[in-house]
Design a protein around this motif. Sequence first.
Motif, PDB file in Angstrom:
ATOM      1  N   UNK A   2       0.825  -1.198   0.000  1.00  0.00           N
ATOM      2  CA  UNK A   2       0.000   0.000   0.000  1.00  0.00           C
ATOM      3  C   UNK A   2       0.866   1.258   0.000  1.00  0.00           C
ATOM      4  N   UNK A   3       0.267   2.353  -0.512  1.00  0.00           N
ATOM      5  CA  UNK A   3       1.012   3.606  -0.612  1.00  0.00           C
ATOM      6  C   UNK A   3       1.591   4.044   0.729  1.00  0.00           C
ATOM      7  N   UNK A   4       0.804   3.942   1.778  1.00  0.00           N
ATOM      8  CA  UNK A   4       1.271   4.421   3.087  1.00  0.00           C
ATOM      9  C   UNK A   4       2.473   3.600   3.553  1.00  0.00           C
ATOM     10  N   UNK A   5       2.419   2.288   3.350  1.00  0.00           N
ATOM     11  CA  UNK A   5       3.543   1.445   3.752  1.00  0.00           C
ATOM     12  C   UNK A   5       4.778   1.732   2.907  1.00  0.00           C
ATOM     13  N   UNK A   6       4.590   1.904   1.603  1.00  0.00           N
ATOM     14  CA  UNK A   6       5.717   2.253   0.737  1.00  0.00           C
ATOM     15  C   UNK A   6       6.365   3.547   1.202  1.00  0.00           C
ATOM     16  N   UNK A   7       5.539   4.547   1.473  1.00  0.00           N
ATOM     17  CA  UNK A   7       6.073   5.844   1.856  1.00  0.00           C
ATOM     18  C   UNK A   7       6.771   5.780   3.207  1.00  0.00           C
ATOM     19  N   UNK A   8       6.216   5.009   4.129  1.00  0.00           N
ATOM     20  CA  UNK A   8       6.848   4.888   5.451  1.00  0.00           C
ATOM     21  C   UNK A   8       8.266   4.337   5.315  1.00  0.00           C
ATOM     22  N   UNK A  70       4.834   9.377  13.144  1.00  0.00           N
ATOM     23  CA  UNK A  70       3.632   8.933  12.439  1.00  0.00           C
ATOM     24  C   UNK A  70       3.142  10.011  11.479  1.00  0.00           C
ATOM     25  N   UNK A  71       3.322  11.258  11.862  1.00  0.00           N
ATOM     26  CA  UNK A  71       2.935  12.385  11.009  1.00  0.00           C
ATOM     27  C   UNK A  71       4.201  13.191  10.695  1.00  0.00           C
ATOM     28  N   UNK A 227      17.571   1.131  -2.921  1.00  0.00           N
ATOM     29  CA  UNK A 227      16.422   0.852  -2.050  1.00  0.00           C
ATOM     30  C   UNK A 227      15.200   1.635  -2.498  1.00  0.00           C
ATOM     31  N   UNK A 228      15.412   2.876  -2.927  1.00  0.00           N
ATOM     32  CA  UNK A 228      14.288   3.687  -3.390  1.00  0.00           C
ATOM     33  C   UNK A 228      13.629   3.115  -4.632  1.00  0.00           C
ATOM     34  N   UNK A 229      14.440   2.600  -5.549  1.00  0.00           N
ATOM     35  CA  UNK A 229      13.873   1.990  -6.751  1.00  0.00           C
ATOM     36  C   UNK A 229      12.973   0.815  -6.388  1.00  0.00           C
ATOM     37  N   UNK A 230      13.417   0.006  -5.428  1.00  0.00           N
ATOM     38  CA  UNK A 230      12.609  -1.138  -4.998  1.00  0.00           C
ATOM     39  C   UNK A 230      11.331  -0.679  -4.313  1.00  0.00           C
ATOM     40  N   UNK A 231      11.461   0.237  -3.362  1.00  0.00           N
ATOM     41  CA  UNK A 231      10.306   0.645  -2.558  1.00  0.00           C
ATOM     42  C   UNK A 231       9.267   1.420  -3.372  1.00  0.00           C
ATOM     43  N   UNK A 232       9.733   2.213  -4.318  1.00  0.00           N
ATOM     44  CA  UNK A 232       8.811   3.079  -5.054  1.00  0.00           C
ATOM     45  C   UNK A 232       8.219   2.407  -6.296  1.00  0.00           C
ATOM     46  N   UNK A 233       8.914   1.376  -6.830  1.00  0.00           N
ATOM     47  CA  UNK A 233       8.481   0.854  -8.131  1.00  0.00           C
ATOM     48  C   UNK A 233       8.190  -0.644  -8.164  1.00  0.00           C
ATOM     49  N   UNK A 234       8.766  -1.453  -7.290  1.00  0.00           N
ATOM     50  CA  UNK A 234       8.617  -2.901  -7.413  1.00  0.00           C
ATOM     51  C   UNK A 234       7.142  -3.302  -7.293  1.00  0.00           C
TER      52      UNK A 234
END
Length: 385
Positions: A2-8, A70-71, A227-234
Amino acid sequence: MADIARLRCARLVVATALAAGLLLAPRLFLATRVYPRVPVLDGWPPLPAPLDVVVLGAVLAALGGVALARRPRWWAATATGLALVLAADDQSRWQPWFYQYVAMLAALALARDAGDTLAAWRAVLVGLYLWSGIQKLNATFMTHLFPWLVEPLAGVLPAGLQRGLLAGWMVVPVMEIAVAIGLLVPRLRNAAVAGAVATHVVVLGLLGPLAHGTNAVIWPWNAAMAAGAVLLFWNGGHAASQILVPRRLGAHAAALVLFGVVPALSFSGHWDAYLSGALYSGNVKVAVLSVTDAVAARLPDLARRHVTRNRMGANVLDVWEWSMGELAVPSYPEDRVFRAVARAVCRLAADPADVALVVFGRPGALTGHREITRRDCATIARPGA
């Protein structure tokens, strides 16, 4: 995911990587150094000690909030504001990694929701891969930068394989451009992520402590990019339009402009090379200072240790070496920064001709030819010089 988990997870990576960069190159952000600071504006009051330490510590604390709160929006806004103060205080701090991270923190602070932040961050990474590849399509990368980069590997290969390795320089820019395109296309996305990770692993192997062991500040940057490539695109199912077309004016649109559009202006000299993916491309200006024996003797030790004699017997202070030796980052490759450094050295000269700033312009893409300009202290001191 989910977007929130990816962003975290992604904000943890960004905050940690920026903190690592700050801690690996602390002199870059402190007032107690010899290499001159170059403020954005004439008359800008430079941060004095110990206020510089306070600001740097506050940035690190805010990054902790970005990573763990959290915020995180207000933590990101605080980190961005303080980082912009540091950037205004010295243009040498506009290193590619610092610029990227601060832009991503600003997007986190300004975006309306997690989806908007992720879209902005994806645009940042796609733009970086694209322009980094394009910047390397030049003769200087082929003949100088690439052979130097693969030197640790080439040194253990037979002569025939060495020639084959050096002939394959085009793989690097093509790979980076292909990664940028692949990250946009859902069917190619996972393959592009794998290519990005492989690229950064190779770069870390060549520049890391087991090979060149240089420019340590970019080691965490490469790890963070992977790591960013994996988290943002995988396994991301978003369409290319969700990256290339912003829903509204805001963080996503700004990221597209800053990382996707204006880097093209660097080829005409209207946008800085380091803000356009040109690190380790060969497509940047370089500068040296020619100094007399008297001036060399007056230089502080942190600068004097980088003075060498050229084939003509002249004393040469390499600005890149001085910056790397003292600040742990390459010199910022723009005329205005070179002139500011030269003016600082000119204060040690009894005669304007005792110091000369020699700038080798950006090389021709096909020829590698550089235009050379030479200015003495009198010329450098003139307004607009």
